[in-house]
Design a protein around this motif. Sequence first.
Motif, PDB file in Angstrom:
ATOM      1  N   GLY A 268     -15.045  85.787  15.344  1.00 38.36           N
ATOM      2  CA  GLY A 268     -16.674  85.272  15.224  1.00 38.36           C
ATOM      3  C   GLY A 268     -17.266  86.970  15.318  1.00 38.36           C
TER       4      GLY A 268
ATOM      5  N   TRP B 152     -20.588  76.778  13.223  1.00 39.80           N
ATOM      6  CA  TRP B 152     -19.552  76.475  14.267  1.00 39.80           C
ATOM      7  C   TRP B 152     -18.993  75.397  14.328  1.00 39.80           C
ATOM      8  CZ3 TRP B 152     -18.554  81.375  17.141  1.00 39.80           C
ATOM      9  CH2 TRP B 152     -19.362  82.540  16.987  1.00 39.80           C
TER      10      TRP B 152
ATOM     11  N   ALA C 195     -12.836  81.848  18.730  1.00 37.60           N
ATOM     12  CA  ALA C 195     -13.958  83.375  17.981  1.00 37.60           C
ATOM     13  C   ALA C 195     -13.136  84.526  18.056  1.00 37.60           C
ATOM     14  CB  ALA C 195     -14.848  83.278  18.726  1.00 37.60           C
TER      15      ALA C 195
ATOM     16  N   TRP D 145     -19.759  78.445  21.485  1.00 36.21           N
ATOM     17  CA  TRP D 145     -18.678  79.204  22.159  1.00 36.21           C
ATOM     18  C   TRP D 145     -19.498  79.121  23.607  1.00 36.21           C
ATOM     19  CZ3 TRP D 145     -22.145  80.167  18.879  1.00 36.21           C
ATOM     20  CH2 TRP D 145     -23.760  80.226  19.453  1.00 36.21           C
TER      21      TRP D 145
END
Length: 647
Positions: free
Chosen positions: A279, A50, A255, A54
């Motif tokens: 995502g 990533w 995502a 998140w």
Amino acid sequence: MVILNNVFQPSYRDADKAHIGSMDQYHKLYEQSIQDNEGFWAEQAERLHWYKKWDTIKEVDYTKAAIKWYEGGQLNVSYNCIDRHIEAGHGDQTALIWEGNNPDEDRSLTYNDLLSEVSKFANVLKAHGVRKGDRVCIYMQMIPELAIAMLACTRIGAVHSIVFGAFSSDALRDRINDSSCKVLITQDTGVRGTKQDIPMKVHGDHAVAKTPSIEHIIVVKRTGADVEMQNGRDLWWHEEMEKVDSNCDPEHMGAEDPLFILYTSGSTGQPKGVMHTTGGYLVYASMTHHYVFDYQPGDIYWCTADIGWVTGHSYIVYGPLSNRATTIMFEGVPNYPDFGRFWQVCEKHKVNIFYTAPTALRALMREGDDFVTKHDRSSIKLLGTVGEPIKEPEWTWYYNVVGEQNCPIVDTWWQTETGGILITPLPACTPLKPGSATYPFFGIQPVILTPEGEEIDGNPAEGLLAIKDSWPGQMRTIYGDHKRFFDTYFAMFRNYYFTGDGAKRDEDGCYWITGRVDDVLNVSGHRLGTAEVEGAIGAHEAVAEAAVVGFPHDIKGQGIYAFVTLMAGVEANDDILGGIKQKVRDLIGPHATPDKIQFAPALPKTRSGKIMRRILRKIGENELDSLGDTSTLAEPAVVDDLVKNRK
Ligand code: WT7
């Protein structure tokens, strides 16, 4: 191998190093995945790279069909499927083995090769105005450029919409228009089985004549057949690839940014553009591929599906490549040049994991065991099936003859909508029952509902299959029609995702999928709506009305049975029969051609004019003793004629 009451526990070659080695381990992780669902999915997301983590794991509200996973996170799918493996030192590993339709043709691409091809094609798309969020339609046969094009889209954040290469130009046109694609990628002609000149570009041209959004057609030279190229609009793939460089920075995608649209059939005539996002989908495809196929470094993995269906998206391209697998892409068919082709390819490439559809097994088992046994299959450690219920005869044949009783079979249940496998055995531990997809995957809570929406607790149970709560791979919407998304999957039963399948749960808690309970057919693993086929038949000028049902078919699983009423004064004849079939091929594609057409003076209807499909289904299935109550029909005598002239 141990067999108890038709329960199989094969000794699995990689049991010692399996990702999940025992049922205890399965139960423990499963419990954890339900008890601490968000913690579990946070941990699983770490399998990807990533750019930014998140903010929230999951925000789900089924009363609005609002589903978000890993919101605020940023990643790139092509980076996860290619670059990071190269950065970890595996650039020379084979990523993709392409096996052509004609046995002397193959090609392989390392991760380094893939990076360069994908980056170049991403630059080609950019050079022709494709930007983040734009839709790109891909209409191809199974050639490496198909996978390259998909990954190139993900690299720049374009949304691909792949249309299975057997769809007609009309079907292609409708799908392009539904999501206003900017570019169409296709090939000159296609090669499949004995067909050496499938007119892909010609279909593309016909479609694009009525698609205002398409600016360019990019054409791969597969066969070298002569095709017309329209100046300014049409571009050759190989020429464009020479004009660009091989570096293209991957776009940082949110995502929840759309990853792809894939059309599938529902119970209306209009296909649904199933939309998956970035995502959650990749976490789920990657993780299921890792556990269900117990993928180990170096394994050669082959899923025989076509990338035009979701199986190819999740388990030829995204799942395997995100796990640094070596994945095989096969252009051909199981019976060309002979019925041994699958096993010849397994021998040639020393396949370790083999994933196919029950319909292929049924077609092959009729041809005798020699086609299998003459090829060395000792490399295979694990077998899988998908797409439709597998029945005992083909399961047993697969197990005994193909796997020589040494390979677990994972019967994986899932759907285009689910993005990845939801109910499945795990190869090193789950006791297998022929015909059962067995137990839920981690994080998945299947329930069996009554028609009123009550959960049936305890075992055994039989009813409608729904899923409680969400999982990252779940579809997010129907492109352009969120209301239909809600109505189709969440309106019938509050706070569940309704699958459209029926299922049983046995004494041991194993799930047995009994098939669709809606007006969706499964013909050789291809999903078709009865309403779509009826619409195509009804487009023939001689047809007044048509009703389509499924019937049990030895090879296809389900065949298509059409009841057709002609216009007043028109006599049925072979021309009309052929014309109707041609209409279906033209409007949908050859895979939707009815197997049986019965002309009928009238269809059974209620007094309010509704066609009684229940009765037609029974006639199609040849269950004439259980036609049920026909007294509510406007004209009960209609049924006698249908029964008498049954095909
Ligand atoms: C429908 C979904 C999943 C990718 C290919 C098909 C049926 C799928 C199984 C299985 C029994 C199965 C269901 C499902 N189905 N796998 N292992 N056992 N039935 O995807 O075109 O979206 O079709 O295929 O009826 O609802 P799809």
